[in-house]
Scaffold this active site. Structure first.
Site, mmCIF file in Angstrom:
data_model
loop_
_atom_site.group_PDB
_atom_site.id
_atom_site.type_symbol
_atom_site.label_atom_id
_atom_site.label_comp_id
_atom_site.label_asym_id
_atom_site.label_seq_id
_atom_site.Cartn_x
_atom_site.Cartn_y
_atom_site.Cartn_z
ATOM 1 N N TRP A 89 0.905 -1.160 0.000
ATOM 2 C CA TRP A 89 0.000 0.000 0.000
ATOM 3 C C TRP A 89 0.933 1.196 0.000
ATOM 4 O O TRP A 89 1.536 1.533 1.007
ATOM 5 C CB TRP A 89 -0.876 -0.035 1.247
ATOM 6 C CG TRP A 89 -1.855 1.094 1.309
ATOM 7 C CD1 TRP A 89 -1.773 2.228 2.057
ATOM 8 C CD2 TRP A 89 -3.092 1.195 0.613
ATOM 9 N NE1 TRP A 89 -2.867 3.021 1.853
ATOM 10 C CE2 TRP A 89 -3.695 2.417 0.973
ATOM 11 C CE3 TRP A 89 -3.744 0.366 -0.312
ATOM 12 C CZ2 TRP A 89 -4.926 2.824 0.458
ATOM 13 C CZ3 TRP A 89 -4.975 0.784 -0.819
ATOM 14 C CH2 TRP A 89 -5.546 1.988 -0.427
ATOM 15 N N ASN A 115 7.117 -2.946 5.986
ATOM 16 C CA ASN A 115 5.856 -2.249 6.232
ATOM 17 C C ASN A 115 6.171 -1.101 7.178
ATOM 18 O O ASN A 115 6.788 -1.318 8.213
ATOM 19 C CB ASN A 115 4.855 -3.221 6.873
ATOM 20 C CG ASN A 115 3.612 -2.519 7.391
ATOM 21 O OD1 ASN A 115 3.180 -1.521 6.822
ATOM 22 N ND2 ASN A 115 3.057 -3.037 8.470
ATOM 23 N N GLU A 530 -20.986 14.290 10.718
ATOM 24 C CA GLU A 530 -20.326 13.008 10.470
ATOM 25 C C GLU A 530 -20.949 11.912 11.353
ATOM 26 O O GLU A 530 -21.173 10.787 10.892
ATOM 27 C CB GLU A 530 -18.818 13.151 10.719
ATOM 28 C CG GLU A 530 -18.001 11.881 10.620
ATOM 29 C CD GLU A 530 -18.117 11.155 9.287
ATOM 30 O OE1 GLU A 530 -18.677 11.695 8.328
ATOM 31 O OE2 GLU A 530 -17.660 10.003 9.227
ATOM 32 N N LYS A 534 -22.807 8.477 9.951
ATOM 33 C CA LYS A 534 -22.390 7.109 10.312
ATOM 34 C C LYS A 534 -23.600 6.307 10.765
ATOM 35 O O LYS A 534 -23.794 5.162 10.360
ATOM 36 C CB LYS A 534 -21.371 7.111 11.464
ATOM 37 C CG LYS A 534 -19.924 7.390 11.214
ATOM 38 C CD LYS A 534 -19.212 6.537 10.228
ATOM 39 C CE LYS A 534 -19.452 7.012 8.826
ATOM 40 N NZ LYS A 534 -18.377 7.647 8.132
HETATM 41 C C1 F6R Z 1 -19.344 7.483 4.442
HETATM 42 C C2 F6R Z 1 -18.510 7.323 3.268
HETATM 43 C C3 F6R Z 1 -18.803 8.155 2.076
HETATM 44 C C4 F6R Z 1 -17.509 8.645 1.423
HETATM 45 C C5 F6R Z 1 -17.818 9.369 0.095
HETATM 46 C C6 F6R Z 1 -16.567 9.968 -0.509
HETATM 47 O O1 F6R Z 1 -18.920 6.673 5.485
HETATM 48 O O2 F6R Z 1 -17.599 6.545 3.252
HETATM 49 O O3 F6R Z 1 -19.645 9.218 2.384
HETATM 50 O O4 F6R Z 1 -16.878 9.514 2.316
HETATM 51 O O5 F6R Z 1 -18.389 8.467 -0.796
HETATM 52 O O6 F6R Z 1 -15.617 8.978 -0.766
HETATM 53 P P1 F6R Z 1 -14.109 9.354 -1.051
HETATM 54 O O7 F6R Z 1 -13.547 9.948 0.197
HETATM 55 O O8 F6R Z 1 -13.464 8.079 -1.435
HETATM 56 O O9 F6R Z 1 -14.123 10.368 -2.147
#
Ligand code: F6R
Length: 654
Positions: A89, A115, A530, A534
């Site tokens: 990663w 790692n 947030e 969740k």
């Molecule tokens: C919520 C969640 C989504 C992502 C959103 C953006 O837990 O995971 O709301 O935050 O889809 O995703 P990224 O950060 O990958 O652009």
């Protein structure tokens, strides 16, 4: 986060069925199938490139390339009985074939997998200027340092034990240290464990390394701030980042501690610490392979919530300049541009958008710069701005969210500079943006973002210091206080995690309610949004987050004794004013669950979860409590926590 594995067996016993993996034995002695299977089991730790190094007598063969393990071009069969493997990663260097591990020294006889992050690799690499480097990784310094160390030890051994040899010394056979090969080194009888000890003494940062060398039936490993566990079998022994890698072969394990160096041979495992052999207890794990992958947690989400202290240490690693009250983010954005930037526009979706809201307050307050935050799918590069003096920051864990990429492209087309703040090296956002800031949280498997939110806010806090210092709007003293809070963050998050049982009990008490409201102010309102997201996404219950001052402008009509209100009462969240709003809901009978560092609030809370003192990062710590609350409510309701209905980890459609 990467996954590493090492294996050493006593020899091939193709006739003996009882030693095959299928029978729960330690394999038929061939290293390749065990390493390949182990890497597949570790793929959740990283999957942008992979490789193995196999030792057969005096030959060391390396097979590595970018891509997932199943794409790795491996021989159908190989007689090696020991070797190491890695699934990557990326943190330093793009996911390319050259940057894939194992990395080797100039002779090609030493192979290393790693790692973690070696913070002083630039300095070490400069010292090794007569060595040929073939990758951009921090890891590659290790095989070259070891090459030097072994050569020096071989020289000392042949000089009759004299100490203090250096690379220019000439050995009795007329070769310099640089000419010395590891095969020669066997003759000198040099101890590989001691050589590895000497090398890791020179590294700063975090590492789990595994080393294998042509001509030696052993794997030597060292651990500092990155996990490593030994597997003790009958005819073979193992080492890996976690037991997932080899749990189908043995359940007897020895967990290494920071500072440990260990030798794995077919006959056993020896562990040393501070140069002395030490006893480490052998434990028997009773997990099935699937549970092992989740580290014993019931869900990836819970595991990832608990990984936050380690993830945040990685985000911060090597980036804080304690003395100067500054940061080193290895950004290419010109300092003169940042010094005069007129506006920073953050574009993001979902959880990443909430991280952007948090960052806005920090950037405005500490860097004194105008900031807007926009949901990426709503973004247009609006008039009234000078694109040449605007920075657009795309915050995206995956780096592949279509809405965010589209917003970033609109900004670039208008002429603005772009910065991707992402977890994924080599992602589309990282490639297309003018510059990238990596949050280094490691792969996140649970669909609900948890550790990546914390790492995004942490990386953006570092960025705040970077911008403030370049603009001259942030003194080194004030930057120093924020950096001190950042250094305290992993420990403070751990304190919340230690209260996990309490949050489970609270979730059980309030699991069957009509709706849930999440409120706070300023940084607290970003976290309230947030927290509500969740709960909605994994528990499928109605939840709303908003600034607590807005309660009285409408939502108060919905507040009853069956609508718990979760509130952030910490520094950075205007706790005094928030408490006034708490009194409004409390007097209407709503249960109030407070994540609080504000003593005056205690009498108005049905549940108080204390938040340790951490300045403007207290709301971020409170968020860990909200994650645990959401998790336990969802678990009580029997939801599909890691794969909530209708949702995907990476949303690649607009
Ligand atoms: C919520 C969640 C989504 C992502 C959103 C953006 O837990 O995971 O709301 O935050 O889809 O995703 P990224 O950060 O990958 O652009």
């Amino acid at each position: 986060m990467c996954g590493i594995i090492g294996y050493v067996s006593s020899g091939i016993d193709a006739e003996n069925e009882s030693t095959t993996a299928a029978d729960g034995g330690t394999g038929d002695g061939r290293a390749l199938p065990v390493l390949a299977e182990g890497l597949r089991n570790l793929e959740y730790r990283g999957y942008d490139s992979a490789g193995v190094a196999l030792v057969e007598d005096d030959d060391l063969s390396v097979f590595k390339q970018a891509g997932v393990i199943d794409d790795l071009d491996l021989p159908d069969d190989h007689p090696a009985t020991s070797g190491v493997g890695h699934t990557r990663w990326s943190t330093h260097g793009k996911p390319t074939d050259a940057n894939a591990h194992p990395h080797t020294d100039c002779s090609g006889d030493i192979a290393v997998v790693h790692n973690g992050i070696i913070e002083n690799y630039d300095d070490l690499r400069a010292e090794l200027d007569d060595h040929e480097f073939t990758s951009e990784t921090d890891t590659e310094v290790v095989p070259h340092l070891l090459e030097e160390e072994l050569a020096a030890r071989r020289r000392r051994a042949s000089d009759g034990g004299q100490v203090g040899a250096n690379a220019d010394d000439v050995t009795p056979d007329g070769a310099t240290a640089d000419d010395a090969t590891v095969a020669d080194d066997q003759i000198g009888g040099v101890d590989l464990v001691e050589a590895v000890e000497a090398v890791v003494d020179r590294l700063s940062g975090s590492y789990a390394v595994a080393v294998t060398i042509a001509g030696r039936e052993e794997v030597v490993v060292a651990r500092q701030d990155s996990p490593l566990v030994l597997g003790v079998g009958e005819d073979a022994n193992f080492v890996a980042s976690d037991v997932t890698a080899f749990v189908e072969h043995t359940r007897d394990v020895v967990y290494l501690e920071d500072g440990d160096v260990a030798r794995v041979t077919a006959g056993g495992v020896d562990v040393r610490s501070d140069g002395e052999y030490v006893e480490r207890e052998t434990k028997t794990v009773d997990w099935e392979a699937e549970a092992a992958e989740k580290g014993g947690y019931d869900h990836y989400m819970l595991k990832e919530i608990h990984e936050q202290p380690g993830a945040l240490r990685q985000t911060l690693s090597g980036r804080i300049d304690e003395v100067g009250g500054d940061v080193d983010l290895e950004l290419d954005l010109p300092e003169s541009f940042l010094a005069n930037v007129d506006e920073i526009q953050v574009v993001a979706c979902g959880t990443s958008y909430h991280a952007g809201l948090y960052a806005r307050r920090l950037l405005e307050s500490f860097a004194d710069v105008r900031v807007t935050v926009e949901v990426a799918s709503e973004y247009e590069f609006q008039g009234g701005r000078d694109p040449w003096e605007t920075l657009v920051v795309a915050v995206t864990q995956s780096g592949e969210t279509a809405d965010t990429l589209s917003a970033m492209r609109k900004a670039a087309k208008a002429g603005a500079r772009t910065l991707a703040v992402t977890n994924t090296v080599g992602s589309t956002a990282a490639r297309e943006a003018d510059d990238a800031l990596y949050i280094r949280a490691g792969p996140e498997i649970g669909v609900a973002a948890t550790k990546t939110f914390a790492a995004q806010v942490t990386a953006l806090s570092l960025f705040t210091v970077h911008v403030g210092r370049r603009r001259g709007t942030l003194t080194s003293e004030r930057a120093g206080r924020l950096l001190e809070n950042l250094r305290g963050l992993p420990g403070a998050v751990q304190q919340l995690l230690d209260a996990s049982d309490r949050l489970e009990a609270v979730a059980t008490e309030y699991v069957d309610e009509d709706a849930y409201f999440f409120v706070g102010r300023q940084l607290g309102s970003a976290v309230a949004l947030e927290g509500a997201l969740k709960l909605k996404e994994i528990a499928y219950v109605h939840a709303e987050g908003f600034p607590s001052g807005e309660l009285k402008h409408g939502t108060l009509a919905l507040v009853t004794e069956n609508t718990p209100v979760l509130t952030v009462l910490t520094e950075g969240a205007r706790p005094g004013e928030t408490l006034n709003n708490v009194k409004e809901v409390e007097s209407r009978g709503a249960p109030v669950i407070g994540f609080s560092s504000y003593d005056a609030a205690a009498n108005y809370l049905d549940v108080e979860i204390p938040i340790p003192d951490l300045g403007v990062l207290e709301p971020l710590v409170a968020n860990v409590g909200l994650q645990l609350f959401a998790y336990h409510v969802a678990n009580e309701l029997g939801r599909a926590i890691d794969k909530p209905r209708n949702l995907a980890k990476s949303v690649t459609v607009e």
